[in-house]
Design a protein around this motif. Structure first.
Motif, short mmCIF file in Angstrom:
data_model
loop_
_atom_site.label_atom_id
_atom_site.label_comp_id
_atom_site.label_asym_id
_atom_site.label_seq_id
_atom_site.Cartn_x
_atom_site.Cartn_y
_atom_site.Cartn_z
N GLU A 10 9.05 -12.48 -79.00
CA GLU A 10 10.44 -12.23 -78.63
C GLU A 10 10.91 -13.23 -77.59
N LEU A 11 10.06 -13.55 -76.64
CA LEU A 11 10.41 -14.52 -75.60
C LEU A 11 10.61 -15.90 -76.22
N ARG A 12 9.74 -16.27 -77.15
CA ARG A 12 9.86 -17.56 -77.84
C ARG A 12 11.16 -17.63 -78.63
N ILE A 13 11.44 -16.57 -79.37
CA ILE A 13 12.65 -16.54 -80.19
C ILE A 13 13.89 -16.64 -79.30
N GLN A 14 13.90 -15.89 -78.19
CA GLN A 14 15.03 -15.93 -77.27
C GLN A 14 15.19 -17.33 -76.68
N GLN A 15 14.07 -17.98 -76.36
CA GLN A 15 14.12 -19.34 -75.83
C GLN A 15 14.75 -20.30 -76.84
N ILE A 16 14.38 -20.15 -78.10
CA ILE A 16 14.93 -20.99 -79.15
C ILE A 16 16.43 -20.73 -79.31
N LEU A 17 16.82 -19.46 -79.32
CA LEU A 17 18.23 -19.11 -79.51
C LEU A 17 19.09 -19.59 -78.34
N LEU A 18 18.59 -19.48 -77.14
CA LEU A 18 19.34 -19.95 -75.97
C LEU A 18 19.51 -21.47 -76.02
N ALA A 19 18.45 -22.16 -76.43
CA ALA A 19 18.53 -23.61 -76.58
C ALA A 19 19.52 -23.97 -77.68
N ALA A 20 19.43 -23.26 -78.80
CA ALA A 20 20.35 -23.50 -79.92
C ALA A 20 21.80 -23.26 -79.51
N SER A 21 22.02 -22.24 -78.69
CA SER A 21 23.36 -21.93 -78.21
C SER A 21 23.96 -23.12 -77.47
N GLU A 22 23.18 -23.74 -76.61
CA GLU A 22 23.66 -24.90 -75.86
C GLU A 22 23.98 -26.06 -76.79
N VAL A 23 23.15 -26.27 -77.78
CA VAL A 23 23.37 -27.36 -78.74
C VAL A 23 24.65 -27.12 -79.55
N VAL A 38 15.10 -28.61 -81.10
CA VAL A 38 13.70 -28.81 -80.67
C VAL A 38 13.66 -29.43 -79.28
N GLU A 39 14.48 -30.45 -79.07
CA GLU A 39 14.49 -31.14 -77.78
C GLU A 39 15.04 -30.25 -76.68
N GLU A 40 16.10 -29.50 -76.97
CA GLU A 40 16.70 -28.61 -75.98
C GLU A 40 15.75 -27.48 -75.60
N ALA A 41 15.00 -26.97 -76.58
CA ALA A 41 14.07 -25.86 -76.34
C ALA A 41 12.79 -26.33 -75.65
N GLY A 42 12.49 -27.63 -75.74
CA GLY A 42 11.26 -28.14 -75.15
C GLY A 42 10.02 -27.66 -75.88
N MET A 43 10.15 -27.43 -77.17
CA MET A 43 9.04 -26.98 -78.01
C MET A 43 8.73 -28.02 -79.07
N ARG A 45 8.24 -29.06 -83.04
CA ARG A 45 8.89 -28.64 -84.27
C ARG A 45 8.09 -27.53 -84.97
N GLY A 46 6.75 -27.59 -84.82
CA GLY A 46 5.90 -26.58 -85.44
C GLY A 46 6.17 -25.19 -84.90
N TRP A 47 6.41 -25.09 -83.58
CA TRP A 47 6.73 -23.79 -82.99
C TRP A 47 8.05 -23.25 -83.54
N ILE A 48 9.04 -24.14 -83.68
CA ILE A 48 10.32 -23.71 -84.23
C ILE A 48 10.16 -23.17 -85.64
N TYR A 49 9.40 -23.91 -86.45
CA TYR A 49 9.20 -23.51 -87.85
C TYR A 49 8.38 -22.23 -87.98
N LEU A 50 7.68 -21.88 -86.93
CA LEU A 50 6.92 -20.63 -86.96
C LEU A 50 7.86 -19.43 -87.04
N TYR A 51 9.10 -19.59 -86.51
CA TYR A 51 10.05 -18.48 -86.46
C TYR A 51 11.28 -18.69 -87.36
N PHE A 52 11.66 -19.94 -87.58
CA PHE A 52 12.86 -20.22 -88.37
C PHE A 52 12.59 -21.36 -89.34
N LYS A 53 13.17 -21.26 -90.54
CA LYS A 53 12.90 -22.30 -91.54
C LYS A 53 13.86 -23.47 -91.46
N ASP A 54 15.06 -23.26 -90.88
CA ASP A 54 16.02 -24.36 -90.79
C ASP A 54 17.13 -24.02 -89.79
#
Length: 213
Positions: A10-23, A38-43, A45-54
């Motif tokens: 949940e923390l990872r997903i929230q981190q991705i969504l908050l980064a995506a929001s800024e982008v 990926v750059e905004e989240a500081g993760m 690409r593999g971590w991103i794909y673990l939760y979202f496909k695109d």
């Protein structure tokens, strides 16, 4: 890959969504890329794909996250207004008026962009149909509570009034983004919408005063 706890997910997903929001705030939907997120989240690409496909699934998840916050806000307003549906609607409209000038700095423009450019895609169209049902249900429920506790005696169906409210607000926000809130007198339009809704709801002010006393 090691197992990850649900809390950590949940923390990872929230981190991705908050980064995506800024982008999406800065670039909109079409110009934003998965690389930007990926750059905004500081993760990786593999971590991103673990939760979202695109990018699309990330953006849909972000909208769901924001809608969940809206639902929480309405629940909070119900508590703050001692269960008064009238109080909730007035408070919500006041907050909306205050935020109109900041719409261009939010994710809202990207949401409209995503909807208008993707409506031919079945997945996107289905998503927004379901979202419309979900969001209107939040306010239809509030109006329904007002009917149940005697605050409202609507002249039209609760469903019809709720949908009218959402459609009208969407129009005001879309025109504010397109032409500027000052140009269309957005705040005045919101106030006019409040007055129209209160007329359709036939507000029982004696009942409301009793709840607030």
């Amino acid at each position: 890959m090691p197992k990850v706890s649900d809390e950590h997910k949940e923390l990872r997903i929230q981190q991705i969504l908050l980064a995506a929001s800024e982008v999406f705030k800065s670039k909109g939907y079409e110009q934003a890329t998965l690389k930007d997120i990926v750059e905004e989240a500081g993760m990786s690409r593999g971590w991103i794909y673990l939760y979202f496909k695109d990018k699309t699934t990330i953006f849909m998840a972000l909208i769901d996250y924001l809608d969940a916050q809206l639902e929480e806000r309405i629940s909070t307003l119900l508590k703050e207004n001692k269960g008064s549906a009238h109080g909730v609607l007035i408070s919500y409209f006041q907050e909306t008026s205050q935020s109109i000038d900041r719409l261009k700095d939010s994710v809202v423009p990207a949401i409209y962009e995503f909807c208008t450019t993707g409506w031919r895609v079945q997945q996107v169209r289905d998503y927004f149909v379901n979202r419309y049902i979900r969001v209107t249900a939040i306010f239809i429920d509030v109006i329904g509570k007002g009917v149940e506790n005697g605050e409202f005696k609507p002249t039209r169906s609760v469903d019809e009034i709720g949908k009218y409210m959402i459609s009208s607000l969407d129009g005001i926000m879309l025109h504010s983004l397109a032409f500027g809130s000052q140009q269309i007198n957005a705040v005045q339009q919101v106030n006019l919408l409040i007055n129209q809704l209160m007329e359709m709801l036939s507000v029982n002010f004696l009942k409301i005063m009793g709840k607030n006393s």
